[in-house]
Design an enzyme around this catalytic site. Sequence first.
Site, PDB file in Angstrom:
ATOM      1  N   PRO A  89       0.757  -1.241   0.032  1.00  0.00           N
ATOM      2  CA  PRO A  89      -0.113   0.075   0.188  1.00  0.00           C
ATOM      3  C   PRO A  89       1.049   1.218   0.001  1.00  0.00           C
ATOM      4  O   PRO A  89       0.391   2.426  -0.138  1.00  0.00           O
ATOM      5  CB  PRO A  89      -0.809  -0.162   1.263  1.00  0.00           C
ATOM      6  CG  PRO A  89      -0.135  -0.920   2.206  1.00  0.00           C
ATOM      7  CD  PRO A  89       0.384  -2.189   1.067  1.00  0.00           C
ATOM      8  N   GLU A 116       1.897  -7.390   9.214  1.00  0.00           N
ATOM      9  CA  GLU A 116       2.285  -5.918   9.403  1.00  0.00           C
ATOM     10  C   GLU A 116       2.895  -5.298   8.473  1.00  0.00           C
ATOM     11  O   GLU A 116       2.686  -4.322   8.048  1.00  0.00           O
ATOM     12  CB  GLU A 116       2.797  -5.685  10.790  1.00  0.00           C
ATOM     13  CG  GLU A 116       3.042  -4.266  11.114  1.00  0.00           C
ATOM     14  CD  GLU A 116       1.592  -3.547  11.367  1.00  0.00           C
ATOM     15  OE1 GLU A 116       1.360  -2.290  11.117  1.00  0.00           O
ATOM     16  OE2 GLU A 116       0.500  -4.332  11.620  1.00  0.00           O
ATOM     17  N   ARG A 154      -2.915  -8.873 -20.903  1.00  0.00           N
ATOM     18  CA  ARG A 154      -3.850  -8.520 -21.876  1.00  0.00           C
ATOM     19  C   ARG A 154      -3.271  -7.708 -22.734  1.00  0.00           C
ATOM     20  O   ARG A 154      -3.697  -7.466 -23.870  1.00  0.00           O
ATOM     21  CB  ARG A 154      -5.092  -8.134 -20.981  1.00  0.00           C
ATOM     22  CG  ARG A 154      -5.066  -6.523 -20.395  1.00  0.00           C
ATOM     23  CD  ARG A 154      -6.384  -6.200 -19.839  1.00  0.00           C
ATOM     24  NE  ARG A 154      -7.506  -6.123 -20.464  1.00  0.00           N
ATOM     25  CZ  ARG A 154      -7.765  -5.312 -21.241  1.00  0.00           C
ATOM     26  NH1 ARG A 154      -7.103  -4.407 -21.700  1.00  0.00           N
ATOM     27  NH2 ARG A 154      -9.055  -5.527 -21.774  1.00  0.00           N
ATOM     28  N   ASP A 169      -8.683   0.730 -24.891  1.00  0.00           N
ATOM     29  CA  ASP A 169      -9.231   0.884 -23.620  1.00  0.00           C
ATOM     30  C   ASP A 169      -9.295   1.890 -22.935  1.00  0.00           C
ATOM     31  O   ASP A 169      -8.371   2.964 -23.299  1.00  0.00           O
ATOM     32  CB  ASP A 169      -8.346  -0.226 -22.732  1.00  0.00           C
ATOM     33  CG  ASP A 169      -8.755  -1.861 -23.004  1.00  0.00           C
ATOM     34  OD1 ASP A 169      -9.860  -1.794 -23.725  1.00  0.00           O
ATOM     35  OD2 ASP A 169      -8.016  -2.643 -22.681  1.00  0.00           O
TER      36      ASP A 169
END
Length: 254
Positions: A89, A116, A154, A169
């Site tokens: 993150p 953690e 893809r 896209d």
Amino acid sequence: MKIDILTLFPNMFDGVLQSSIMKKAQDNGVFQYNAIDFRDYADNKHNKVDDYPYGGGAGMVLMPQPIFRAVEAIEKNEVKPPRVILMCPQGERYTQQKAEELAKEEHLIFICGHYEGYDERIRQHLVTDEISIGDFVLTGGELGAMVVIDSVVRLLPDGLGNEASAKEDSFSTGLLEHPHYTRPAEFNGYEVPEVLRSGHHGKIEAWRKKESLRRTYVRRPDLLDNYPLSKLDKTLLQEVKTEEETKQKNNKTD
């Protein structure tokens, strides 16, 4: 492309990567993957891969030894060093441009953590990229890795079976994609725009470009800040802005 995934839960990847487009891409030799339980590389009696953080604090931290040894084993016979991607993150926010960059590589290694966090030496001395798929926290890096792998595969030659599909896209052009319609031409009283049924390719392309600009202006105007608008784009965008302003005024009147 070769993809290795270091994870404590290898079976999680089978449902996603053994289905649909990903399964077809593997069958066609577009990519191959190997999900590896890095617990197998632990050098302690109980295959322990985590420990308490130095300095105290909540949670457990992934130890460097098992992950370093797993990556070293994968890289052992490699001529060109692979990209080693840490799903985290705290990492770089993932974008279509990053997917296009990774799609040029021959070999990717993904590290999926739990608990953690990671021992900082993994970040500093092992990985080449840290990636986050959004400003939120998951229980582990597996779901994020699946997202990245899908978006990269893809883009590979024959990954979708139709190379033009990926090029059009959302985000690949720098704009959100235009609306799509299919048969029937009328459904529940709602009709497909007449221009799309006209057969006039020039008018259709102009409509698509304008609607792509409209969708981007309404939903993600920030994307327009760095988009190189052509003279025609500027004209179409001004039309869009005028139409949207008129629509808002009419909605307030109603």
